[in-house]
Write a protein that holds these residues in place. Structure first.
Motif, PDB file in Angstrom:
ATOM      1  N   HIS A  25      10.260   2.908  -0.783  1.00  0.00           N
ATOM      2  CA  HIS A  25      11.143   1.686   0.252  1.00  0.00           C
ATOM      3  C   HIS A  25      12.614   2.433  -0.134  1.00  0.00           C
ATOM      4  CE1 HIS A  25      11.920  -0.997   2.781  1.00  0.00           C
ATOM      5  NE2 HIS A  25      12.893  -0.963   1.466  1.00  0.00           N
ATOM      6  N   TYR A  26      13.080   3.123  -1.380  1.00  0.00           N
ATOM      7  CA  TYR A  26      14.430   2.535  -1.919  1.00  0.00           C
ATOM      8  C   TYR A  26      14.778   4.463  -2.320  1.00  0.00           C
ATOM      9  CZ  TYR A  26      14.853  -2.116  -2.146  1.00  0.00           C
ATOM     10  OH  TYR A  26      14.042  -3.444  -2.233  1.00  0.00           O
ATOM     11  N   LEU A  27      13.786   5.150  -2.366  1.00  0.00           N
ATOM     12  CA  LEU A  27      14.705   6.471  -2.475  1.00  0.00           C
ATOM     13  C   LEU A  27      13.974   7.339  -1.577  1.00  0.00           C
ATOM     14  CD1 LEU A  27      15.943   8.101  -4.918  1.00  0.00           C
ATOM     15  CD2 LEU A  27      13.297   8.793  -5.862  1.00  0.00           C
ATOM     16  N   PHE A  28      12.963   6.803  -1.009  1.00  0.00           N
ATOM     17  CA  PHE A  28      13.044   8.393   0.560  1.00  0.00           C
ATOM     18  C   PHE A  28      12.909   7.338   1.223  1.00  0.00           C
ATOM     19  CE2 PHE A  28      10.288   9.312  -3.618  1.00  0.00           C
ATOM     20  CZ  PHE A  28      11.387  11.606  -3.160  1.00  0.00           C
ATOM     21  N   GLY A  29      13.148   6.072   2.326  1.00  0.00           N
ATOM     22  CA  GLY A  29      13.026   5.738   2.733  1.00  0.00           C
ATOM     23  C   GLY A  29      12.186   4.922   3.995  1.00  0.00           C
ATOM     24  N   TRP A  30      10.732   5.045   2.264  1.00  0.00           N
ATOM     25  CA  TRP A  30       9.011   5.298   3.348  1.00  0.00           C
ATOM     26  C   TRP A  30       9.001   3.462   3.806  1.00  0.00           C
ATOM     27  CZ3 TRP A  30       6.889  10.171   0.540  1.00  0.00           C
ATOM     28  CH2 TRP A  30       7.801  11.333   0.916  1.00  0.00           C
ATOM     29  N   SER A  31       8.988   2.517   4.349  1.00  0.00           N
ATOM     30  CA  SER A  31       8.407   1.438   3.920  1.00  0.00           C
ATOM     31  C   SER A  31       6.753   1.437   4.330  1.00  0.00           C
ATOM     32  CB  SER A  31       9.564   0.827   5.606  1.00  0.00           C
ATOM     33  OG  SER A  31      10.693   0.543   5.652  1.00  0.00           O
ATOM     34  N   ALA A  32       6.924  -0.099   3.793  1.00  0.00           N
ATOM     35  CA  ALA A  32       5.085  -0.156   4.023  1.00  0.00           C
ATOM     36  C   ALA A  32       5.168  -0.970   4.979  1.00  0.00           C
ATOM     37  CB  ALA A  32       5.009  -1.346   2.614  1.00  0.00           C
ATOM     38  N   PRO A  33       3.860  -1.249   5.042  1.00  0.00           N
ATOM     39  CA  PRO A  33       2.689  -1.146   4.679  1.00  0.00           C
ATOM     40  C   PRO A  33       2.336   0.169   4.672  1.00  0.00           C
ATOM     41  CG  PRO A  33       1.537  -2.214   6.345  1.00  0.00           C
ATOM     42  CD  PRO A  33       3.280  -2.079   6.451  1.00  0.00           C
ATOM     43  N   TYR A  34       1.499   0.448   3.949  1.00  0.00           N
ATOM     44  CA  TYR A  34       0.933   1.909   3.639  1.00  0.00           C
ATOM     45  C   TYR A  34      -0.675   2.504   3.532  1.00  0.00           C
ATOM     46  CZ  TYR A  34       4.891   1.947   1.187  1.00  0.00           C
ATOM     47  OH  TYR A  34       6.437   2.166   0.486  1.00  0.00           O
ATOM     48  N   ASP A  35      -1.007   3.816   4.558  1.00  0.00           N
ATOM     49  CA  ASP A  35      -1.800   3.339   4.813  1.00  0.00           C
ATOM     50  C   ASP A  35      -3.154   4.337   3.917  1.00  0.00           C
ATOM     51  OD1 ASP A  35      -2.487   1.517   6.367  1.00  0.00           O
ATOM     52  OD2 ASP A  35      -1.271   2.470   7.705  1.00  0.00           O
ATOM     53  N   LEU A  36      -4.631   4.568   3.752  1.00  0.00           N
ATOM     54  CA  LEU A  36      -5.202   5.830   3.080  1.00  0.00           C
ATOM     55  C   LEU A  36      -4.627   6.661   3.782  1.00  0.00           C
ATOM     56  CD1 LEU A  36      -8.712   3.570   1.856  1.00  0.00           C
ATOM     57  CD2 LEU A  36      -6.986   4.015   1.312  1.00  0.00           C
ATOM     58  N   PRO A  37      -4.686   7.945   3.270  1.00  0.00           N
ATOM     59  CA  PRO A  37      -5.297   8.241   1.821  1.00  0.00           C
ATOM     60  C   PRO A  37      -4.003   8.326   1.341  1.00  0.00           C
ATOM     61  CG  PRO A  37      -4.164  10.380   3.091  1.00  0.00           C
ATOM     62  CD  PRO A  37      -4.434   9.285   4.080  1.00  0.00           C
ATOM     63  N   SER A  38      -2.825   7.275   1.549  1.00  0.00           N
ATOM     64  CA  SER A  38      -1.995   7.548   0.409  1.00  0.00           C
ATOM     65  C   SER A  38      -1.188   6.968  -1.153  1.00  0.00           C
ATOM     66  CB  SER A  38      -0.618   6.542   1.183  1.00  0.00           C
ATOM     67  OG  SER A  38      -0.746   5.127   1.403  1.00  0.00           O
ATOM     68  N   ILE A  39      -0.756   7.616  -1.400  1.00  0.00           N
ATOM     69  CA  ILE A  39      -1.244   7.090  -2.591  1.00  0.00           C
ATOM     70  C   ILE A  39      -0.900   6.010  -3.635  1.00  0.00           C
ATOM     71  CG2 ILE A  39      -0.552   7.935  -5.807  1.00  0.00           C
ATOM     72  CD1 ILE A  39       0.334  10.944  -4.193  1.00  0.00           C
ATOM     73  N   PRO A  40      -0.115   5.089  -2.864  1.00  0.00           N
ATOM     74  CA  PRO A  40       0.191   3.868  -2.702  1.00  0.00           C
ATOM     75  C   PRO A  40      -1.153   2.930  -2.952  1.00  0.00           C
ATOM     76  CG  PRO A  40       1.967   4.233  -2.998  1.00  0.00           C
ATOM     77  CD  PRO A  40       0.875   5.798  -2.038  1.00  0.00           C
ATOM     78  N   LYS A  41      -2.003   3.272  -1.835  1.00  0.00           N
ATOM     79  CA  LYS A  41      -2.760   2.599  -0.667  1.00  0.00           C
ATOM     80  C   LYS A  41      -3.770   2.882  -2.071  1.00  0.00           C
ATOM     81  CE  LYS A  41      -2.808   0.306   1.571  1.00  0.00           C
ATOM     82  NZ  LYS A  41      -2.991  -1.622   1.136  1.00  0.00           N
ATOM     83  N   ILE A  42      -4.409   4.087  -2.618  1.00  0.00           N
ATOM     84  CA  ILE A  42      -5.243   4.787  -3.051  1.00  0.00           C
ATOM     85  C   ILE A  42      -5.476   3.780  -4.445  1.00  0.00           C
ATOM     86  CG2 ILE A  42      -6.076   6.437  -4.396  1.00  0.00           C
ATOM     87  CD1 ILE A  42      -5.849   8.086  -2.414  1.00  0.00           C
TER      88      ILE A  42
END
Length: 396
Positions: free
Chosen positions: A266-283
């Motif tokens: 969120h803070y470094l890359f600007g990729w906001s949640a929610p995340y879906d599979l197969p993203s690493i946070p979701k796994i």
């Protein structure tokens, strides 16, 4: 219950190497340890017994150190010839559990909040969870989107930040989480200072730190000293407790890693949640939540079947409250993920956030603290056993 002034004087006396009067629980522990020191039948079971043989007397710091070194595996109880109904009534698990509970209260920060250890049981945990759930549900229902948000009439697009903005959640959770970390750190820091003179104040060598980390991560001392496991409801050995603890601990760590990585996204890359599979946070989150559900369900079953001499009746509520809370966090997190695109999103989000907030609020004053104190004791033990035996008793 000791006053704040008495506890402060005791802490100063410990720091100065002075004699400190023992509480009733500590006196009983010293009696039991003196008898065990003359027997030594259980020396190979866990770290407590070889550490015990390095001592001829057991002062307050010694007793607190050895009590937190105990993993409550129960193996010594079922092998002890002096266990109840013998007149000596030796019960290392119960005796050490009583001292550990006192340790958590005395080293809590701020000290007056140590009383929460006595009250932080299953009922309080569930009551706090219910109250926070109601608060969040009312906040949603009385908010701009009204009660329709709870009945599924508002489409959030599967994104819970449309219900609770990211900055709002950070503002709610970050201060409580940081306070809990500081409170735990302050308590363990004082505990470390008090038990350090017990082992000569020797700096921790890297091999000792590595071995202590291995002992913590592998739960070495839940193997009964022979690898077959510990005891639970009778004198049969089982690895169930060790495995359920592993499921719970590593599940928790995977969930923590998922949250930490999501923060980086969120803070470094600007990729906001929610995340879906197969993203690493979701796994990581899905795997961690599943492991926590399995582990806590197993621990609950094992705890309800434990031998009565393994646990203190007054501490059962605290233990089960902590297990139940971890289960609720994992279960609501998994259900929230599965229902994210359904009308149940708002309600499940309120329940999950309430569970997490309850955990943060109670973290420094719940069974969660035992892992930190036990890790500190293991670190000191692995430092001590590399030193010459000061009294020439026993060996590692």
């Amino acid at each position: 219950m000791q006053t704040l002034q008495e506890l402060t004087r005791q802490a100063q006396a410990l720091a100065n190497g002075e004699h400190v009067p023992l509480s009733a629980d500590e006196q009983e522990a010293a009696r039991v340890l003196n008898i065990c020191n003359g027997c030594r039948y259980c020396e190979g079971f866990c770290a407590v017994f070889p550490a015990m043989t390095r001592r001829l007397e057991f002062g307050k710091a010694d007793v607190n150190y050895l009590a937190n070194l105990c993993h409550n595996c129960g193996a010594c109880l079922h092998s002890c010839q002096y266990a109840p109904p013998h007149s000596f009534a030796i019960s290392i698990p119960q005796t050490m559990a009583a001292v550990r509970g006192q340790t958590y209260q005395e080293y809590s920060w701020p000290r007056p909040l140590g009383k929460l250890y006595r009250r932080n049981g299953l009922t309080l945990t569930l009551a706090a969870f219910a109250a926070l759930s109601l608060f969040l549900i009312l906040a949603v229902g009385l908010g701009g989107q009204g009660w329709d948000a709870l009945w599924g009439a508002v489409d959030f697009g599967g994104n819970f930040y449309n219900l609770f903005p990211h900055n709002l959640m950070v503002g709610l959770f970050a201060p409580v989480f940081l306070f809990s970390l500081v409170a735990l750190a302050m308590g363990v820091r004082q505990f470390w200072r008090d038990i350090t003179p017990v082992t000569g104040g020797t700096p921790v060598p890297p091999p000792a730190a590595a071995e202590a980390a291995h002992n913590v991560l592998s739960l070495k001392y839940l193997d009964g000293g022979h690898g077959a496991g510990c005891n639970n409801e009778d004198d049969a050995f089982t690895l169930a407790r060790r495995r359920c603890h592993h499921f719970t601990f590593y599940g928790f760590m995977l969930c923590f890693a998922a949250t930490a990585l999501g923060t980086v996204y969120h803070y470094l890359f600007g990729w906001s949640a929610p995340y879906d599979l197969p993203s690493i946070p979701k796994i990581l989150g899905a795997a961690g939540g599943t492991l926590m559900i399995i582990g806590t369900a197993g621990l609950w079953r094992l705890h309800t079947r434990r031998h009565p001499e393994h646990v203190l009746a007054q501490q059962k509520a605290m233990d089960r409250g902590f297990i139940a809370l971890l289960f609720i966090i994992a279960a609501t997190g998994i259900i929230l993920w599965l229902t994210r695109g359904t009308p149940a999103l708002a309600l499940m989000l309120c329940l999950h956030l309430a569970a997490v907030m309850t955990f943060f609020l109670t973290m420094p004053y719940s069974k969660f603290a035992h892992g930190f104190y036990r890790s500190a004791a293991l670190l000191r033990h692995n430092t001590e056993k590399r030193l010459p035996n000061p009294v020439g008793l026993g060996s590692e």
